[in-house]
Design a protein around this motif. Sequence first.
Motif, PDB file in Angstrom:
ATOM      1  N   ASP A  30      41.829  60.913  22.424  1.00  0.00           N
ATOM      2  CA  ASP A  30      41.917  59.450  22.543  1.00  0.00           C
ATOM      3  C   ASP A  30      40.658  58.769  22.019  1.00  0.00           C
ATOM      4  O   ASP A  30      40.737  57.723  21.376  1.00  0.00           O
ATOM      5  N   GLU A  85      40.648  56.764  17.598  1.00  0.00           N
ATOM      6  CA  GLU A  85      40.329  55.349  17.367  1.00  0.00           C
ATOM      7  C   GLU A  85      39.206  55.155  16.355  1.00  0.00           C
ATOM      8  O   GLU A  85      38.990  54.045  15.884  1.00  0.00           O
ATOM      9  N   ASN A  86      38.501  56.204  16.011  1.00  0.00           N
ATOM     10  CA  ASN A  86      37.400  56.128  15.047  1.00  0.00           C
ATOM     11  C   ASN A  86      37.928  56.295  13.621  1.00  0.00           C
ATOM     12  O   ASN A  86      37.596  57.243  12.919  1.00  0.00           O
ATOM     13  N   LYS A  87      38.744  55.359  13.213  1.00  0.00           N
ATOM     14  CA  LYS A  87      39.424  55.434  11.920  1.00  0.00           C
ATOM     15  C   LYS A  87      38.460  55.486  10.743  1.00  0.00           C
ATOM     16  O   LYS A  87      38.707  56.177   9.757  1.00  0.00           O
ATOM     17  N   ASP A  96      32.723  56.390  21.483  1.00  0.00           N
ATOM     18  CA  ASP A  96      33.918  55.544  21.617  1.00  0.00           C
ATOM     19  C   ASP A  96      33.688  54.239  20.856  1.00  0.00           C
ATOM     20  O   ASP A  96      32.622  53.639  20.948  1.00  0.00           O
ATOM     21  N   ASN A 103      34.557  51.335  21.370  1.00  0.00           N
ATOM     22  CA  ASN A 103      34.238  50.192  22.225  1.00  0.00           C
ATOM     23  C   ASN A 103      32.772  50.150  22.635  1.00  0.00           C
ATOM     24  O   ASN A 103      32.318  49.165  23.209  1.00  0.00           O
TER      25      ASN A 103
END
Length: 122
Positions: A25, A29-31, A97, A99
Amino acid sequence: MNYSILSKSYDLRKLTEEDISIIYDLCIENKMYYKYCPPSPSYESIKKDMLALPPKKDYIDKYYLGYFKDDKLIAVLDLIDKYPNDKTIFIGFFMVDINYQNNGVGSGIINELIDSVKELGY
């Protein structure tokens, strides 16, 4: 190595196969990272990374660590103790992350790590 001394700012623990879903997860998100370092993460690739070792090293020297804040995984760090020599710690993988990026969290983790390992004589 007592890895718990590597961070005073975050809860730190060794990640296991049971943690692959939360690692996934964080990574998926670290595209931007995977745009330049393909392929995209998968459960299999994370497990493979958790087990990867350089030549002449053993699992006792590998620390696949999770940095947690309020029970949330905010960073993953893979390090190898005493590689490539007895005075060096090798970082194989580090990801924060999304964020928590762009506000000094990653730099803070690495700076704290550097300070800690210097105190240990690396």
